[in-house]
Design a protein around this motif. Structure first.
Motif, PDB file in Angstrom:
ATOM      1  N   SER A  83       0.494 -12.442  -4.812  1.00  0.00           N
ATOM      2  CA  SER A  83      -0.449 -12.387  -3.692  1.00  0.00           C
ATOM      3  C   SER A  83      -0.778 -10.932  -3.415  1.00  0.00           C
ATOM      4  O   SER A  83      -0.229 -10.025  -4.053  1.00  0.00           O
ATOM      5  N   LEU A  84      -1.659 -10.697  -2.466  1.00  0.00           N
ATOM      6  CA  LEU A  84      -1.891  -9.324  -2.015  1.00  0.00           C
ATOM      7  C   LEU A  84      -0.664  -8.848  -1.251  1.00  0.00           C
ATOM      8  O   LEU A  84      -0.052  -9.609  -0.497  1.00  0.00           O
ATOM      9  N   PRO A  85      -0.300  -7.585  -1.393  1.00  0.00           N
ATOM     10  CA  PRO A  85       0.783  -7.061  -0.566  1.00  0.00           C
ATOM     11  C   PRO A  85       0.311  -6.879   0.866  1.00  0.00           C
ATOM     12  O   PRO A  85      -0.892  -6.853   1.143  1.00  0.00           O
ATOM     13  N   ASP A  86       1.266  -6.741   1.763  1.00  0.00           N
ATOM     14  CA  ASP A  86       0.921  -6.412   3.145  1.00  0.00           C
ATOM     15  C   ASP A  86       0.493  -4.951   3.268  1.00  0.00           C
ATOM     16  O   ASP A  86      -0.299  -4.597   4.138  1.00  0.00           O
ATOM     17  N   LEU A  87       1.027  -4.129   2.375  1.00  0.00           N
ATOM     18  CA  LEU A  87       0.803  -2.689   2.478  1.00  0.00           C
ATOM     19  C   LEU A  87       0.977  -2.045   1.109  1.00  0.00           C
ATOM     20  O   LEU A  87       1.852  -2.435   0.342  1.00  0.00           O
ATOM     21  N   VAL A  88       0.132  -1.060   0.819  1.00  0.00           N
ATOM     22  CA  VAL A  88       0.317  -0.195  -0.342  1.00  0.00           C
ATOM     23  C   VAL A  88       0.774   1.172   0.156  1.00  0.00           C
ATOM     24  O   VAL A  88       0.140   1.759   1.042  1.00  0.00           O
ATOM     25  N   VAL A  89       1.874   1.653  -0.397  1.00  0.00           N
ATOM     26  CA  VAL A  89       2.365   2.994  -0.073  1.00  0.00           C
ATOM     27  C   VAL A  89       2.249   3.843  -1.330  1.00  0.00           C
ATOM     28  O   VAL A  89       2.789   3.489  -2.383  1.00  0.00           O
ATOM     29  N   SER A  90       1.552   4.958  -1.223  1.00  0.00           N
ATOM     30  CA  SER A  90       1.309   5.834  -2.355  1.00  0.00           C
ATOM     31  C   SER A  90       2.141   7.102  -2.207  1.00  0.00           C
ATOM     32  O   SER A  90       1.977   7.852  -1.251  1.00  0.00           O
ATOM     33  N   VAL A 115      -7.205  -0.033   0.377  1.00  0.00           N
ATOM     34  CA  VAL A 115      -7.998  -0.516   1.508  1.00  0.00           C
ATOM     35  C   VAL A 115      -9.292  -1.159   1.007  1.00  0.00           C
ATOM     36  O   VAL A 115      -9.708  -2.215   1.499  1.00  0.00           O
ATOM     37  N   LEU A 116      -9.922  -0.555   0.014  1.00  0.00           N
ATOM     38  CA  LEU A 116     -11.148  -1.133  -0.544  1.00  0.00           C
ATOM     39  C   LEU A 116     -10.897  -2.502  -1.162  1.00  0.00           C
ATOM     40  O   LEU A 116     -11.801  -3.341  -1.213  1.00  0.00           O
ATOM     41  N   GLN A 117      -9.668  -2.751  -1.612  1.00  0.00           N
ATOM     42  CA  GLN A 117      -9.315  -4.031  -2.223  1.00  0.00           C
ATOM     43  C   GLN A 117      -8.748  -5.033  -1.221  1.00  0.00           C
ATOM     44  O   GLN A 117      -8.268  -6.099  -1.609  1.00  0.00           O
ATOM     45  N   GLY A 118      -8.790  -4.690   0.072  1.00  0.00           N
ATOM     46  CA  GLY A 118      -8.470  -5.683   1.094  1.00  0.00           C
ATOM     47  C   GLY A 118      -7.079  -5.657   1.662  1.00  0.00           C
ATOM     48  O   GLY A 118      -6.668  -6.597   2.338  1.00  0.00           O
ATOM     49  N   THR A 119      -6.327  -4.574   1.418  1.00  0.00           N
ATOM     50  CA  THR A 119      -5.013  -4.468   2.033  1.00  0.00           C
ATOM     51  C   THR A 119      -4.946  -3.158   2.811  1.00  0.00           C
ATOM     52  O   THR A 119      -5.960  -2.526   3.080  1.00  0.00           O
ATOM     53  N   ARG A 120      -3.762  -2.750   3.213  1.00  0.00           N
ATOM     54  CA  ARG A 120      -3.591  -1.539   4.015  1.00  0.00           C
ATOM     55  C   ARG A 120      -2.992  -0.434   3.149  1.00  0.00           C
ATOM     56  O   ARG A 120      -2.312  -0.709   2.160  1.00  0.00           O
ATOM     57  N   GLY A 121      -3.222   0.842   3.527  1.00  0.00           N
ATOM     58  CA  GLY A 121      -2.766   1.939   2.695  1.00  0.00           C
ATOM     59  C   GLY A 121      -2.190   3.103   3.474  1.00  0.00           C
ATOM     60  O   GLY A 121      -2.695   3.471   4.541  1.00  0.00           O
ATOM     61  N   ILE A 122      -1.120   3.681   2.931  1.00  0.00           N
ATOM     62  CA  ILE A 122      -0.499   4.892   3.468  1.00  0.00           C
ATOM     63  C   ILE A 122      -0.164   5.813   2.300  1.00  0.00           C
ATOM     64  O   ILE A 122       0.422   5.376   1.308  1.00  0.00           O
ATOM     65  N   ALA A 123      -0.542   7.087   2.409  1.00  0.00           N
ATOM     66  CA  ALA A 123      -0.204   8.089   1.401  1.00  0.00           C
ATOM     67  C   ALA A 123       0.869   9.016   1.963  1.00  0.00           C
ATOM     68  O   ALA A 123       0.756   9.490   3.099  1.00  0.00           O
ATOM     69  N   LEU A 124       1.916   9.273   1.160  1.00  0.00           N
ATOM     70  CA  LEU A 124       3.028  10.129   1.566  1.00  0.00           C
ATOM     71  C   LEU A 124       3.135  11.305   0.607  1.00  0.00           C
ATOM     72  O   LEU A 124       3.151  11.114  -0.614  1.00  0.00           O
ATOM     73  N   SER A 125       3.250  12.521   1.153  1.00  0.00           N
ATOM     74  CA  SER A 125       3.405  13.715   0.328  1.00  0.00           C
ATOM     75  C   SER A 125       4.443  14.637   0.962  1.00  0.00           C
ATOM     76  O   SER A 125       4.588  14.681   2.185  1.00  0.00           O
TER      77      SER A 125
END
Length: 251
Positions: A83-90, A115-125
């Motif tokens: 399924s789609l994940p709830d969140l993508v963490v990069s 986000v463009l693919q319909g889920t949520r996104g967070i980038a960590l650096s």
């Protein structure tokens, strides 16, 4: 929570491994789709021709021969996960993704593509200290502890860009996006048969710390605090120039 991890440094890097362990230990279901090798500074590049390889190296864990954005598109649309994940963490990225560097960042592009693919996104650096050491465990502990609050800030047309300086204080400040000017110089290293071989010679770096009421991301990090920017996934137009465009008479 079902969380998909990606990065641009490659699936074998310590940053993403520590993040995987920390989220799994906290009870989250963790999937991985990350590049097979380092794809830093790939921005939002995508493979529009040819064939990509998605190689399984653990259950629900894949590495991809393409770019970070490819990892998101092909894994979410290619049926790799149930399924789609709830969140993508990069991340966790090796080094800052602040200011103008966001434009070149594969880390940020992967969160944007999520986000463009319909889920949520967070980038960590995270930036290394003066001895080249990273505090990935501290970054993960902070992130996991505050995940629910951070998730609540994500949305359908935005993603979070979070930067951790070396020896960071656990203080968060909302950041605007500054500018970084690189004075790198392309230099010719060889010429033959009508071809010129060039490479970039690193030059001076200038950071614009100018802010209009809100400190810039790099300024906050230089003060030792964690910066969080909320970024739109679509380019924004400049409304100030709209009247001048409207007045143009074009033939």
């Amino acid at each position: 929570m079902k969380i998909l991890l990606v990065n641009d440094d490659g699936y074998s890097k310590e940053g993403i491994k520590v993040l995987d362990r920390a989220l799994s230990s906290a009870g989250h279901e963790v999937w991985v789709a990350a590049p097979s090798s380092n794809r830093s500074a790939q921005s939002h590049s995508m493979s529009l021709s040819g064939v990509l390889e998605m190689t399984s190296f653990a259950p629900e864990h894949y590495h991809c021969s393409g770019s970070p954005a490819d990892c998101i598109l092909y894994s979410l649309k290619g049926g790799l996960f149930p399924s789609l994940p709830d969140l993508v963490v990069s991340g966790i990225n090796y080094g800052y993704n602040c200011s103008s560097d966001i434009l070149y960042s594969g880390t940020c592009a992967a969160a944007c593509e999520a986000v463009l693919q319909g889920t949520r996104g967070i980038a960590l650096s995270h930036e290394a200290d003066e001895n080249g050491r990273y505090e990935f465990e501290r970054v993960c502990a902070f992130f996991v502890r505050n995940l629910e609050k951070l998730y609540s800030l994500t949305g359908e047309d935005i993603y979070l860009n979070i930067n951790f300086p070396p020896h960071f204080r656990e203080e968060v400040e909302y950041a605007s996006v500054g500018r970084i000017f690189y004075h790198d110089i392309p230099e010719i290293i060889d010429e033959k048969d009508g071809k010129k071989l060039l490479r970039l010679r690193p030059g001076a770096v200038k950071r614009d710390l100018t802010s209009q009421g809100i400190k810039t991301d790099i300024e906050i990090c230089m003060e030792g605090r964690i910066s969080i920017s909320v970024l739109k996934v679509n380019p924004q137009v400049d409304m100030d120039v709209r009247p001048a465009v409207t007045e143009l008479c074009l033939s």
